[in-house]
Design a protein around this motif. Structure first.
Motif, PDB file in Angstrom:
ATOM      1  N   UNK A 100       0.855  -1.177   0.000  1.00 12.48           N
ATOM      2  CA  UNK A 100       0.000   0.000   0.000  1.00 12.48           C
ATOM      3  C   UNK A 100       0.896   1.234   0.000  1.00 12.48           C
ATOM      4  N   UNK A 101       0.392   2.320  -0.590  1.00 12.90           N
ATOM      5  CA  UNK A 101       1.149   3.570  -0.644  1.00 12.90           C
ATOM      6  C   UNK A 101       0.208   4.733  -0.360  1.00 12.90           C
ATOM      7  N   UNK A 102       0.710   5.704   0.371  1.00 10.51           N
ATOM      8  CA  UNK A 102      -0.096   6.850   0.739  1.00 10.51           C
ATOM      9  C   UNK A 102       0.772   8.107   0.739  1.00 10.51           C
ATOM     10  N   UNK A 103       0.200   9.212   0.293  1.00 10.33           N
ATOM     11  CA  UNK A 103       0.933  10.483   0.342  1.00 10.33           C
ATOM     12  C   UNK A 103       0.471  11.263   1.569  1.00 10.33           C
ATOM     13  N   UNK A 104       1.435  11.678   2.360  1.00  7.06           N
ATOM     14  CA  UNK A 104       1.137  12.511   3.523  1.00  7.06           C
ATOM     15  C   UNK A 104       2.227  13.570   3.604  1.00  7.06           C
ATOM     16  N   UNK A 105       1.846  14.828   3.594  1.00 10.58           N
ATOM     17  CA  UNK A 105       2.859  15.875   3.610  1.00 10.58           C
ATOM     18  C   UNK A 105       2.469  16.978   4.590  1.00 10.58           C
ATOM     19  N   UNK A 106       3.493  17.739   4.979  1.00  7.99           N
ATOM     20  CA  UNK A 106       3.284  18.841   5.921  1.00  7.99           C
ATOM     21  C   UNK A 106       2.770  20.082   5.193  1.00  7.99           C
ATOM     22  N   UNK A 107       1.733  20.663   5.763  1.00  6.53           N
ATOM     23  CA  UNK A 107       1.235  21.944   5.259  1.00  6.53           C
ATOM     24  C   UNK A 107       1.341  22.946   6.407  1.00  6.53           C
ATOM     25  N   UNK A 119      -3.313  14.297   3.748  1.00  6.64           N
ATOM     26  CA  UNK A 119      -3.283  12.984   3.102  1.00  6.64           C
ATOM     27  C   UNK A 119      -4.081  13.073   1.804  1.00  6.64           C
ATOM     28  N   UNK A 120      -3.462  12.681   0.675  1.00  7.30           N
ATOM     29  CA  UNK A 120      -4.139  12.760  -0.616  1.00  7.30           C
ATOM     30  C   UNK A 120      -4.196  11.377  -1.274  1.00  7.30           C
ATOM     31  N   UNK A 121      -3.157  10.998  -2.014  1.00  9.60           N
ATOM     32  CA  UNK A 121      -3.171   9.732  -2.744  1.00  9.60           C
ATOM     33  C   UNK A 121      -3.125   8.544  -1.792  1.00  9.60           C
ATOM     34  N   UNK A 122      -3.924   7.518  -2.079  1.00  6.49           N
ATOM     35  CA  UNK A 122      -3.944   6.308  -1.261  1.00  6.49           C
ATOM     36  C   UNK A 122      -4.326   5.110  -2.108  1.00  6.49           C
ATOM     37  N   UNK A 123      -3.475   4.078  -2.097  1.00  3.76           N
ATOM     38  CA  UNK A 123      -3.766   2.805  -2.758  1.00  3.76           C
ATOM     39  C   UNK A 123      -3.486   1.698  -1.759  1.00  3.76           C
ATOM     40  N   UNK A 124      -4.488   0.861  -1.480  1.00  2.00           N
ATOM     41  CA  UNK A 124      -4.336  -0.105  -0.389  1.00  2.00           C
ATOM     42  C   UNK A 124      -5.173  -1.345  -0.655  1.00  2.00           C
ATOM     43  N   UNK A 125      -4.659  -2.545  -0.359  1.00  2.00           N
ATOM     44  CA  UNK A 125      -5.459  -3.764  -0.431  1.00  2.00           C
ATOM     45  C   UNK A 125      -6.309  -3.908   0.832  1.00  2.00           C
ATOM     46  N   UNK A 126      -7.077  -4.976   0.903  1.00  2.00           N
ATOM     47  CA  UNK A 126      -7.861  -5.284   2.096  1.00  2.00           C
ATOM     48  C   UNK A 126      -6.919  -5.562   3.277  1.00  2.00           C
ATOM     49  N   UNK A 127      -7.196  -4.934   4.425  1.00  2.00           N
ATOM     50  CA  UNK A 127      -6.335  -5.092   5.600  1.00  2.00           C
ATOM     51  C   UNK A 127      -6.933  -6.015   6.656  1.00  2.00           C
ATOM     52  N   UNK A 128      -8.128  -6.501   6.432  1.00  2.00           N
ATOM     53  CA  UNK A 128      -8.823  -7.263   7.458  1.00  2.00           C
ATOM     54  C   UNK A 128      -8.034  -8.495   7.899  1.00  2.00           C
ATOM     55  N   UNK A 148      -1.932   8.738   8.706  1.00  2.00           N
ATOM     56  CA  UNK A 148      -1.932   7.640   7.740  1.00  2.00           C
ATOM     57  C   UNK A 148      -2.742   6.462   8.245  1.00  2.00           C
ATOM     58  N   UNK A 149      -2.543   6.103   9.494  1.00  2.00           N
ATOM     59  CA  UNK A 149      -3.289   4.980  10.070  1.00  2.00           C
ATOM     60  C   UNK A 149      -4.792   5.255  10.056  1.00  2.00           C
ATOM     61  N   UNK A 150      -5.183   6.482  10.359  1.00  2.00           N
ATOM     62  CA  UNK A 150      -6.599   6.844  10.322  1.00  2.00           C
ATOM     63  C   UNK A 150      -7.152   6.704   8.906  1.00  2.00           C
ATOM     64  N   UNK A 151      -6.364   7.092   7.908  1.00  5.86           N
ATOM     65  CA  UNK A 151      -6.803   7.012   6.516  1.00  5.86           C
ATOM     66  C   UNK A 151      -6.961   5.572   6.043  1.00  5.86           C
TER      67      UNK A 151
END
Length: 219
Positions: A100-107, A119-128, A148-151
């Motif tokens: 999985x990949x996620x974008x998280x940056x400081x504003x 947090x913007x881009x997010x690609x993730x498989x099933x985590x269950x 990120x964890x919340x997303x």
């Protein structure tokens, strides 16, 4: 939360940490990326000791061998872009893992000392019921890790969670310790004393993303 501060025990890991910090050596971006990758490999090895194994019978050219092999269903999630070399190191060892990949940056809004994590881009498989390994090279304020964890929560509830960083600050460690459950593990190569007013780790190493991939333009 269980904190595993790996460099407290002397090993070759300390050499790689010294090189990513060294202002002369880190000018070689390829070497910087490779050292972060090697740190990821060492952290993956350390994590593997805490995972679940099952006995498997392996057929060899001369017979059969009984050996314990990893049985966790692992998902590796890295925070772009600085987390990519660390991700590669983890993937070198957990080579059958999903990714999985996620974008998280400081504003920084209007105040350079006020930080918001976007947090913007997010690609993730099933985590269950899977083993989630969440990686970010630098654990500064800890806000990126928590955001990120919340997303990731809409993708299912992991059976277990491991957080990975190369270098962190005491403040960031305390922040994630406050926001994650007691059964979560943090695997970190080195923990530094403090953050500066802009939220960067001191002594740290600078901006890991810039050192790995080149300076970025701010918008």
């Amino acid at each position: 939360m269980h904190i595993h501060h790996i460099s407290q025990q002397n090993s070759i890991l300390n050499t790689f940490i010294s090189e990513i910090r060294n202002i002369d050596i880190q000018k070689d971006s390829m070497r910087f990326r490779r050292n972060i990758e090697r740190i990821g490999e060492i952290l993956a090895y350390e994590i593997s000791k805490s995972l679940n194994f099952k006995t498997s019978s392996i057929k060899t050219p001369l017979g059969e061998a009984s050996i314990n092999v990893l049985e966790n269903d692992i998902v590796l999630c890295s925070i772009l872009r600085a987390g990519l070399p660390l991700h590669n190191g983890l993937l070198n060892y957990f080579d059958t893992a999903e990714n999985a990949f996620i974008s998280a940056y400081r504003h920084h809004k209007h105040n350079p000392e006020s930080i918001e994590i976007i947090v913007e881009y997010l690609a993730c498989p099933n985590l269950e019921n899977k083993t989630l390994i969440l990686a970010d090279s630098m654990l500064a304020t800890g806000q990126s890790m928590v955001a990120t964890f919340e997303a990731l929560k809409p993708f299912g509830t992991p059976k277990e969670v491991h957080l990975i960083s190369a270098i962190g600050a005491q403040e960031g460690v305390k922040f994630v310790e406050k926001h994650f459950d007691d059964n979560v593990h943090l695997w970190i190569a080195a923990i530094d004393e403090k953050l500066n007013k802009k939220g960067y780790i001191i002594p740290g190493l600078g901006d890991a993303g810039d050192l790995a991939f080149g300076e970025k333009l701010q918008q």
